[in-house]
Design an enzyme around this catalytic site. Structure first.
Site, mmCIF file in Angstrom:
data_model
loop_
_atom_site.group_PDB
_atom_site.id
_atom_site.type_symbol
_atom_site.label_atom_id
_atom_site.label_comp_id
_atom_site.label_asym_id
_atom_site.label_seq_id
_atom_site.Cartn_x
_atom_site.Cartn_y
_atom_site.Cartn_z
ATOM 1 N N ASP A 46 2.652 1.931 -3.129
ATOM 2 C CA ASP A 46 2.928 2.148 -4.645
ATOM 3 C C ASP A 46 2.142 3.667 -4.872
ATOM 4 O OD1 ASP A 46 0.404 0.918 -4.390
ATOM 5 O OD2 ASP A 46 0.714 -0.056 -6.304
ATOM 6 N N GLY B 192 -6.518 -15.128 -9.135
ATOM 7 C CA GLY B 192 -7.326 -14.098 -8.212
ATOM 8 C C GLY B 192 -6.622 -14.213 -6.820
ATOM 9 N N ASP C 31 3.207 -4.690 -10.680
ATOM 10 C CA ASP C 31 2.959 -6.150 -11.372
ATOM 11 C C ASP C 31 3.578 -6.467 -12.632
ATOM 12 O OD1 ASP C 31 1.733 -6.228 -9.039
ATOM 13 O OD2 ASP C 31 -0.241 -6.462 -9.795
ATOM 14 N N TYR D 277 -10.008 -0.355 -0.700
ATOM 15 C CA TYR D 277 -8.991 -0.112 -1.402
ATOM 16 C C TYR D 277 -8.781 1.380 -1.864
ATOM 17 C CZ TYR D 277 -5.297 0.208 -5.101
ATOM 18 O OH TYR D 277 -4.428 0.808 -5.864
ATOM 19 N N SER E 294 -2.892 -11.599 -13.614
ATOM 20 C CA SER E 294 -3.432 -10.780 -14.437
ATOM 21 C C SER E 294 -2.106 -10.205 -15.555
ATOM 22 C CB SER E 294 -4.230 -9.589 -13.970
ATOM 23 O OG SER E 294 -3.657 -8.643 -12.921
ATOM 24 N N HIS F 258 0.807 -1.060 0.088
ATOM 25 C CA HIS F 258 -0.127 0.005 0.077
ATOM 26 C C HIS F 258 0.862 1.116 0.033
ATOM 27 C CE1 HIS F 258 -4.133 -1.524 0.145
ATOM 28 N NE2 HIS F 258 -3.588 -2.452 0.864
ATOM 29 N N GLU G 147 -4.473 -3.153 -18.558
ATOM 30 C CA GLU G 147 -5.255 -3.308 -17.289
ATOM 31 C C GLU G 147 -5.829 -2.207 -16.794
ATOM 32 O OE1 GLU G 147 -3.583 -6.258 -14.742
ATOM 33 O OE2 GLU G 147 -4.924 -5.779 -13.043
ATOM 34 N N SER H 184 -7.896 -20.652 -23.589
ATOM 35 C CA SER H 184 -6.841 -20.403 -22.296
ATOM 36 C C SER H 184 -7.254 -21.723 -21.670
ATOM 37 C CB SER H 184 -7.297 -19.425 -21.626
ATOM 38 O OG SER H 184 -6.677 -19.766 -20.045
#
Ligand code: ADP
Ligand code: MG
Length: 376
Positions: free
Chosen positions: A19, A114, A164, A216, A120, A17, A152, A50
């Site tokens: 970034d 997830g 990420d 968030y 992702s 928390h 994203e 997939s």
């Protein structure tokens, strides 16, 4: 021709928390990765399969945000971001090599989806790398990470930072990636637990709490408010004295987490760069957890129990990792104690009547790489 690239998921060792407060983060790549095979054609469409999705997806090569939803949006977002990039080549750059006239994309993955391990970004980066190779676009790793993030943020619609995608593109085996979210500068920092007779366990709690999304946004707003009350652009510039002068007790605690967490990341980097001090980061990992639990209030009972039961059985340090309210915890253990730590966490979950957590040892792995396609 077909190009095949694998891009890994990641764990954030420390720096949670921070970034979005222009802070410091320290992720490392997992050996779990997503592999994308891309074959160019002239069909005018992109077809994607997939192994984790029931149905293949098909969309036009000039797909736009909003046209595709669900899992295939991550792939469509990459196609869209790459097309935008090569339609507007940087000044002085050569001709874009060919453009996209049709693609067949095949995805395989062993990154848990997830769970906070960034499946992702692994998906976006593997697809972007394979398209880059198949079409000979010559995009560098930082540019690919930026395109993947754009997919994203602006196509799928998830407002994440850059960590990420940069981790998936830039990590090196036996190292963590030190990223300054203000300057975007990165540095590989040696982190090789095995070498120090240590084991880094990842504990997937399988917990998922609805709160995650709204909380968030709430934390981001609190951090902005605290910075603004201190007359600062971001909490990156705040000192501990400044934040403890905040009159609102909630803002004080939120800001105190950010300021102390950024210090802890610096401390961890210093210790990892001083040879032979890997074990000494344990206390900082645990302090990070306490701060996330008490000051930032983003932990949950499943994460707290994973951390406390790991410490009880001899872990040198443990913390929740990721956004919180579920997902994974990590525990750094002497290798000789790893078995006892696993057992202790499993027993504690059993006592609470919770689903058995999945626990494995992680070794910092390399970032995205070209792989030989599967024969057959
Ligand atoms: P995390 O990145 O922590 O795993 P996210 O919610 O950010 O969690 O991303 C998970 C989503 O990404 C999945 O719901 C799915 O839509 C997509 N996804 C990730 N990996 C794959 C895959 N191998 N195949 C299809 N979709 C995937
Ligand atoms: Mg993600």
């Amino acid at each position: 021709m077909t190009a095949t690239w694998a891009a890994p998921g990641r764990i954030n060792l420390i720096g949670e928390h921070v970034d979005y407060n222009e802070g410091l983060v320290l992720p490392f790549a997992l050996s779990m990765a997503t592999t994308a095979s891309v074959t160019a054609n002239d069909s005018g469409v992109v077809t994607v399969t997939s192994d984790t999705a029931d149905e293949p997806a098909t969309f036009s090569v000039d797909v736009q945000p909003g046209d595709v939803t669900g899992w295939a949006a991550y792939v469509a977002g990459v196609v869209w971001a790459v097309r935008e990039k090569i339609d507007q080549p940087a000044e002085g750059a050569g001709d874009p090599a060919g453009g996209i006239s049709g693609l067949e994309v095949t995805i395989r993955s062993d990154v848990p989806v997830g769970a906070g391990l960034s499946s992702s970004a692994a998906l976006e980066c593997s697809v972007a790398c394979a398209i880059n190779a198949e079409l000979g676009l010559g995009l560098d790793r930082v540019t690919i990470a930026a395109l993947a993030r754009r997919a994203e943020n602006d196509f799928v619609g998830v407002p994440t930072g850059s960590m990420d995608q940069l981790a998936s593109m830039l990590c090196e085996e036996g190292h963590a990636l030190f990223l300054d979210c203000r300057t975007m500068q990165t540095r590989a920092v040696p982190f090789d637990p095995d070498h120090a007779d240590l084991t880094l366990l990842v504990i997937d709690t399988h917990a998922e709490h609805e709160l995650a999304g709204s909380e968030y946004g709430d934390r981001r707003t609190s951090c902005e408010e605290a910075a603004s009350r201190l007359g600062l652009d971001s909490l990156r510039d705040a000192t501990l004295d400044q934040v403890t002068s905040l009159s609102d007790p909630v803002l004080l605690r939120r800001a105190r987490h950010v300021v102390t967490e950024i210090h802890r990341v610096s401390d961890v980097v210093q210790r990892l760069e001083a040879a032979g001090q890997t074990a000494e980061i344990g206390g900082l990992l645990t302090a990070s957890h306490q701060s996330l639990r008490d000051d930032f209030e983003v932990s949950c009972e499943e994460l707290d129990v994973a951390v406390s039961s790991a410490l009880l059985a001899g872990a040198l340090g443990a913390r929740m990792t990721g956004g919180g309210f579920g997902g994974c915890a990590i525990a750094l253990c002497p290798s000789a104690a790893a078995g006892a730590v696993k057992q202790s966490v499993r027993a504690a979950y059993d006592e609470h009547g919770w689903r058995e957590p999945t626990i494995w040892a992680a070794s910092p792995a390399r970032g995205a790489a070209s792989v030989e396609p599967d024969p057959g």
